[in-house]
Design a protein around this motif. Structure first.
Motif, mmCIF file in Angstrom:
data_model
loop_
_atom_site.group_PDB
_atom_site.id
_atom_site.type_symbol
_atom_site.label_atom_id
_atom_site.label_comp_id
_atom_site.label_asym_id
_atom_site.label_seq_id
_atom_site.Cartn_x
_atom_site.Cartn_y
_atom_site.Cartn_z
ATOM 1 N N GLN A 1 0.827 -1.205 0.000
ATOM 2 C CA GLN A 1 0.000 0.000 0.000
ATOM 3 C C GLN A 1 0.865 1.261 0.000
ATOM 4 N N ALA A 2 1.955 1.227 0.767
ATOM 5 C CA ALA A 2 2.867 2.379 0.808
ATOM 6 C C ALA A 2 3.554 2.575 -0.542
ATOM 7 N N THR A 3 3.934 1.471 -1.184
ATOM 8 C CA THR A 3 4.595 1.535 -2.498
ATOM 9 C C THR A 3 3.648 2.088 -3.552
ATOM 10 N N VAL A 4 2.405 1.624 -3.535
ATOM 11 C CA VAL A 4 1.412 2.095 -4.507
ATOM 12 C C VAL A 4 1.161 3.597 -4.322
ATOM 13 N N ARG A 5 1.083 4.044 -3.071
ATOM 14 C CA ARG A 5 0.898 5.480 -2.814
ATOM 15 C C ARG A 5 2.085 6.288 -3.355
ATOM 16 N N ARG A 6 3.307 5.796 -3.073
ATOM 17 C CA ARG A 6 4.512 6.502 -3.535
ATOM 18 C C ARG A 6 4.532 6.573 -5.070
ATOM 19 N N ALA A 7 4.222 5.453 -5.713
ATOM 20 C CA ALA A 7 4.230 5.413 -7.179
ATOM 21 C C ALA A 7 3.187 6.372 -7.756
ATOM 22 N N PHE A 8 2.000 6.390 -7.170
ATOM 23 C CA PHE A 8 0.905 7.219 -7.687
ATOM 24 C C PHE A 8 1.214 8.714 -7.555
ATOM 25 N N PHE A 9 1.690 9.106 -6.400
ATOM 26 C CA PHE A 9 1.881 10.533 -6.140
ATOM 27 C C PHE A 9 3.222 11.082 -6.638
ATOM 28 N N ASP A 10 4.243 10.199 -6.784
ATOM 29 C CA ASP A 10 5.583 10.700 -7.097
ATOM 30 C C ASP A 10 6.123 10.298 -8.467
ATOM 31 N N VAL A 11 5.428 9.402 -9.184
ATOM 32 C CA VAL A 11 5.899 8.962 -10.506
ATOM 33 C C VAL A 11 4.783 9.195 -11.529
ATOM 34 N N PRO A 12 4.915 10.212 -12.386
ATOM 35 C CA PRO A 12 3.863 10.528 -13.367
ATOM 36 C C PRO A 12 3.448 9.324 -14.214
ATOM 37 N N PHE A 13 4.424 8.460 -14.581
ATOM 38 C CA PHE A 13 4.108 7.280 -15.396
ATOM 39 C C PHE A 13 3.063 6.416 -14.701
ATOM 40 N N TYR A 14 3.266 6.141 -13.417
ATOM 41 C CA TYR A 14 2.330 5.277 -12.689
ATOM 42 C C TYR A 14 0.998 5.980 -12.457
ATOM 43 N N ARG A 15 1.035 7.293 -12.198
ATOM 44 C CA ARG A 15 -0.216 8.014 -12.001
ATOM 45 C C ARG A 15 -1.099 7.907 -13.248
ATOM 46 N N ARG A 16 -0.479 8.099 -14.418
ATOM 47 C CA ARG A 16 -1.237 7.977 -15.680
ATOM 48 C C ARG A 16 -1.761 6.555 -15.860
ATOM 49 N N ALA A 17 -0.893 5.562 -15.576
ATOM 50 C CA ALA A 17 -1.284 4.153 -15.767
ATOM 51 C C ALA A 17 -2.447 3.781 -14.847
ATOM 52 N N PHE A 18 -2.431 4.267 -13.606
ATOM 53 C CA PHE A 18 -3.524 3.987 -12.666
ATOM 54 C C PHE A 18 -4.813 4.688 -13.118
ATOM 55 N N GLN A 19 -4.671 5.948 -13.515
ATOM 56 C CA GLN A 19 -5.854 6.717 -13.894
ATOM 57 C C GLN A 19 -6.516 6.154 -15.151
ATOM 58 N N PRO B 1 -4.853 4.658 -5.128
ATOM 59 C CA PRO B 1 -4.121 3.918 -4.095
ATOM 60 C C PRO B 1 -5.025 3.311 -3.025
ATOM 61 N N GLY B 2 -6.088 3.989 -2.657
ATOM 62 C CA GLY B 2 -6.991 3.486 -1.618
ATOM 63 C C GLY B 2 -7.748 2.233 -2.012
ATOM 64 N N ASP B 3 -7.721 1.888 -3.312
ATOM 65 C CA ASP B 3 -8.431 0.684 -3.778
ATOM 66 C C ASP B 3 -7.693 -0.603 -3.424
ATOM 67 N N ILE B 4 -6.420 -0.485 -3.037
ATOM 68 C CA ILE B 4 -5.638 -1.688 -2.697
ATOM 69 C C ILE B 4 -5.874 -2.008 -1.222
ATOM 70 N N LYS B 5 -6.776 -2.951 -0.966
ATOM 71 C CA LYS B 5 -7.177 -3.288 0.397
ATOM 72 C C LYS B 5 -6.709 -4.671 0.842
ATOM 73 N N SER B 6 -6.256 -5.494 -0.112
ATOM 74 C CA SER B 6 -5.750 -6.832 0.211
ATOM 75 C C SER B 6 -4.688 -7.218 -0.807
#
Length: 432
Positions: free
Chosen positions: A24-42, A48-53
C-alpha cells in the motif's frame, strides 16, 4: 544459518500483513511521485486506496523494461536527484539503457539483502570472499561487495578477468568463497588445472554464482573441479540488483526475500496468475524501494513456485531454477545481448545487408559469440583490404555496443537462409 531470522522465518500470516502494509505504501509513492504510474492507474480508474488486500495486486497494471526505456533516464524515479546516491544501468538494447537509482536507504536495504543472501548461500563473517563479478554500472560487483562488508566478511574486490591472477590471489590470500558467473567459475577451474594447482591446495569451500542460466550438471561439474558447494543467486537491476533470491544449502529452489519483493507467476500470454508448480513468467513488485518503486515488473524469466516449506526453516516462497525467457534476450558471459543491438550497429555502419546470424557456443567453460553478416553486393566484389577493414570496424562497434568480445564473419550476399515467417536470428549451441 540466518542473517535476519526474524524476517527470514516470519510466520506466513505475519509476513502477509507486512507485505500488504508495504504494498500500500509503495502504490501510494508510485501514484503521487511517478507521473508514469499516475497515468497508468488513472487510465484504468484505480486509486491507491483501492488496494485493500494482497489479492488486489492483480488489479494493478504491469510494468515492462520498455516502460523504463521510454522514461529514460530518470523519469521513473520517485525522489528528486538530490536524494539519489547511486546510479546503475544496463548496457541497453538499442543505445538506451535502463537506468536505476538508489537512495541511501535503498543502499542500506540492498546491503542487508545481500548479507542475507550470502549467509543463505553458505558464507559467514569469517570468510574471505573473492568477488569476481564486474564492478561498474553492472549491479553485480558492488551488490556483492556491500553485502560482504555488511556481513563482516573480508572481501577481495578483484572483479572479472586476468584469470591466472585470480588463481594466484585465491591461493595466496586464502579465499574461501568465490562469487562470479558459473561459466567463469568453470574457466577458473580450468586455468587452475593448467597451472598445476589442485583443489586441495586452496581454501575455497563455497561459490555463489549467477547472472546467467546454468544447469544442475554444470553445478556438479563446478563442485567437482573446485571442491566446493555451489549455489544459484538471482536478481535484476530494475528491481534492486543481486539479492532478490538465492538457494539455501538444500539447493531445492531459490528463496525470494518476500518482505521486500512480492512475486507472482503469470501466464505470459494472458497475464493471469498461475498456481504453484505451473511454469510461467516471474513478475516482481518491490515493497521497500524508495528511488525506483516497480509495480508488477515483468521479468521475462520463466520459472514456477515450489509448493511446501523448505527444511532450512525459511518461510519465504521458493521458485524453481530458471529455464529460459519469454523474449529474445541472450545471456552471454553474464551480459544481456539482444539481436536488435546487432541490427542497429549493422544499419548504422553500412556496407552490409540487414541479414545476420548470431551463433552462440561454449568452448570449454566460456560462452562465445560469432556474428555472421552478409556484405553488400558491391563491397563483396571489392578488394580484400576493404573487407578486412569493414570486419575490423564492425567488430569494434559490436564489442563497444554489446560489452563482450565477438567474432565477426563476413559472408557473401544471400548466403544466410531466409525465412517466410519470423527470421531465425540466433543459433544457440550451448548445452546448459
Amino acid at each position: 544459518m540466518y542473517w535476519n531470522e526474524r524476517y527470514e522465518c516470519m510466520p506466513e500470516a505475519e509476513l502477509q500483513e507486512l507485505q500488504l502494509e508495504r504494498l500500500q505504501a509503495t502504490v501510494r509513492r508510485a501514484f503521487f511521485d511517478v507521473p508514469f504510474y499516475r497515468r497508468a492507474f488513472q487510465e484504468i480508474g484505480l486509486e491507491p486506496g483501492d488496494i485493500k488486500s494482497l489479492d488486489d495486486l492483480q488489479r494493478l497494471p504491469f510494468t515492462t523494461k520498455q516502460d523504463l526505456r521510454d522514461n529514460y533516464p530518470y523519469g521513473m524515479f520517485a525522489v528528486p536527484m538530490s536524494e539519489i546516491v547511486r546510479i546503475h544501468s544496463s548496457s541497453g538494447t538499442t543505445g538506451k539503457p535502463t537506468v536505476v537509482g538508489y537512495t541511501r536507504h535503498d543502499i542500506d536495504v540492498w546491503s542487508e539483502l545481500m548479507a542475507r543472501a550470502l549467509v543463505c548461500g553458505g558464507a559467514t563473517r569469517h570468510d574471505i570472499i573473492q568477488n569476481a563479478y564486474g564492478y561498474g554500472l553492472f549491479t553485480g560487483g558492488l551488490g556483492i561487495h556491500y553485502g560482504s562488508e555488511r556481513l563482516g566478511a573480508s572481501v577481495i574486490p578483484i572483479s572479472g578477468g586476468n584469470t591466472k591472477r585470480q588463481v594466484m590471489i585465491m591461493k595466496d590470500y586464502g579465499s574461501t568463497v568465490l562469487t562470479c558467473t558459473p561459466s567463469y567459475a568453470l574457466h577458473i577451474a580450468e586455468v587452475m588445472a593448467e597451472m598445476g594447482i589442485k583443489p586441495e591446495e586452496i581454501k575455497l569451500r563455497c561459490g555463489i554464482f549467477g547472472a546467467e542460466p546454468w544447469s544442475e550438471s554444470m553445478r556438479q561439474e563446478i563442485e567437482k573441479r573446485l571442491g566446493i558447494s555451489a549455489v544459484d543467486i538471482y536478481g535484476l537491476s530494475e528491481v534492486i540488483g543481486p539479492g532478490v533470491g538465492i538457494e539455501c544449502q538444500e539447493k531445492n529452489g531459490l528463496h525470494i526475500f518476500a518482505d521486500h519483493f512480492l512475486i507472482e507467476i503469470i501466464d505470459p500470454v494472458t497475464g493471469k496468475q498461475l498456481p504453484p508448480g505451473q511454469r510461467g513468467e516471474l513478475v516482481i513488485t518491490s515493497l521497500t524501494k524508495e528511488a525506483l518503486p516497480v509495480i508488477r515488473y515483468r521479468t521475462r524469466d520463466i520459472t514456477s513456485l515450489i509448493p511446501g516449506p523448505c527444511p532450512c526453516g525459511r518461510t519465504h516462497p521458493r521458485v524453481a531454477r530458471f529455464t529460459g525467457r519469454t523474449d529474445d534476450m541472450l545471456i552471454i558471459r553474464g551480459v544481456n545481448v539482444f539481436p536488435s543491438q546487432v541490427e542497429s550497429v549493422l544499419l548504422e555502419m553500412g556496407g552490409t545487408e540487414p541479414h545476420y546470424l548470431l551463433i552462440v557456443d561454449r568452448q570449454g567453460s566460456l560462452d562465445t559469440l560469432e556474428i555472421k553478416v552478409e556484405v553488400s553486393e558491391t563491397l563483396f566484389s571489392d578488394k580484400v583490404r576493404r573487407l578486412e577493414d569493414l570486419e575490423k570496424r564492425l567488430r569494434h562497434e559490436l564489442e563497444s555496443t554489446l560489452g563482450i568480445s565477438v567474432k565477426v564473419t563476413l559472408v557473401e550476399p544471400k548466403s544466410i537462409q531466409r525465412s517466410e515467417g519470423k527470421a531465425v536470428r540466433v543459433i544457440d549451441k550451448r548445452k546448459i
